[in-house]
Each structure stands twice: as C-alpha cells, then as structure tokens.
Write an enzyme that holds these catalytic residues in place. Sequence first.
Site, PDB file in Angstrom:
ATOM      1  N   GLY A 207      20.192  57.103 -27.175  1.00 33.73           N
ATOM      2  CA  GLY A 207      19.382  57.269 -25.976  1.00 33.73           C
ATOM      3  C   GLY A 207      19.130  55.967 -25.244  1.00 33.73           C
ATOM      4  O   GLY A 207      18.580  55.032 -25.807  1.00 33.73           O
ATOM      5  N   SER A 208      19.531  55.860 -23.971  1.00 35.06           N
ATOM      6  CA  SER A 208      19.452  54.571 -23.309  1.00 35.06           C
ATOM      7  C   SER A 208      19.799  54.703 -21.829  1.00 35.06           C
ATOM      8  O   SER A 208      19.807  55.799 -21.283  1.00 35.06           O
ATOM      9  CB  SER A 208      20.405  53.589 -23.996  1.00 35.06           C
ATOM     10  OG  SER A 208      21.638  54.221 -24.264  1.00 35.06           O
TER      11      SER A 208
END
Length: 249
Positions: A207-208
């Site tokens: 997640g980013s």
Amino acid sequence: MAGDILDNRGRGTAGFTWPAIHPEGRKFGAIAAAACLVGAFLGGSLLGWPLAVLTLGVLAFFRDPERVTPRDDSMIVAPADGLVTLICTVNPPREMTAEDGSGQPALADVPVTRISIFMSVFDVHVNRTPIGGTIRRVVYIPGKFLNADLDKASEENERQHFVVERGDGVRVGFTQIAGLVARRIVPFVKAGDIVAGGQRVGLIRFGSRVDVYLPAGTEPRVLIGQRIVAGETVLAVLGQTPLIEGVRQ
C-alpha cells in the site's frame, strides 16, 4: 506460441498467463505458506483456511505481470498501477532540485504539474520508469507512515526520489512514497543506470503512492479518479497539446 508478444505493432500472438511472482515476494509467500501448514496442523481448518487465504493474498500482492509499453519517446507513461488522486501545480522536492556536486540540479526549481497515483493493497506494486534514459538521481528519505492518500505524505512519509534523463536532455522526476502499511521501499536501479521506458525500477511493500513531476509546460492526459496501468497508460506527451482540457486542480 500463445503468450508471446513479438512487438508493439499488433503483430504476434498473446494469451492469458498467470502473472509471475516477483523474487522480492517469494520469501514472504514462503513464510505465509509455512505458517499456513503449521496452523493447519495445530488448529485444523479453523486456522488453516484463513492462513491459506493470507498466503494467496501475499502472493497476489507481489504479482509482476508483463506490460506492453508504447515505443514512442515522446510519451510519459504511468510508473504505477492505481488511482489518480491528485493533479496539481507544485515545485519539485528539494532533493530533486538541490545541486549534488555535479554542477547542476537534477530538476529546475520551478512550478510543474504533479500527478499522484495511489496504490491500494490490491494493486500491482512493482513500479516502472515513465521514460527511457539515464537515472540521474536516486535519493532515499526516511520518514513517517501516514496515509499515502494525504497530500502531506509527499513531504513527511518514507520516500524515494528518482530523476530520469532522456537522450535529448528532457528530465522526469518521480517519487515512491510509503503508506500506512508499507514499511519498505526496494530500489532495483541506481544513479547512472540506463533504463528503457516502462522498465521495472522498484517496489513498495503493502500500500503506497507514486508522484510524477512532469516537465515544465507539459500537460497531463489523465483525470482525477482515473485508474491507470504502470508502463502502459500515457500520462502526458512531450511537445503536444493535451487531449483533455481542464484537468488541473
């Protein structure tokens, strides 16, 4: 043979194949699989099935599908899969504009268009270079792990800056930004490396976000809310007017 793509001109044949698992994720998949076996042995299906789902999720996160990048040097392609969450005008980060001993900054300290791409845990997290050329700068900055969807994550979160220079001197900067769950940014290239457009350059775990800084005077061809594909979706075309008007916010 099915699955072989011979070129980018519509010739050759292609068929569905399961995406490969990037080597960076194999150890995590092995750990999850081992935990699944132990859980199934000790707790039966009560633990075995949830851990099996977790193992599949880990392997899916590290999937690394092949992409067909447009072979046009004027095109700036998306470096990440995900959702366009912000398009705005800002000055590039100081890590990209500061002089580093080479006698000149990597990017000029002038307002440019920044496109922010948010990657959920369901997106492919292998990132690619938006243009082909020479990697002029790679700068890692430790930081916080705020929600990557927040604008201030660009300045406060753990991040890694890249600047790529095309053969004619045009430069594009982009930044990998860790998020709430992400705890590791993994580079595949270093300063001085020569890369092709759409080539894999790094990965962010779990997640980013990726920010892209277009060259001054270049207009985006994507919209906020649009889902894009790394190495394939065209973010902008150098030296041409935009196809979509009014995308700046």
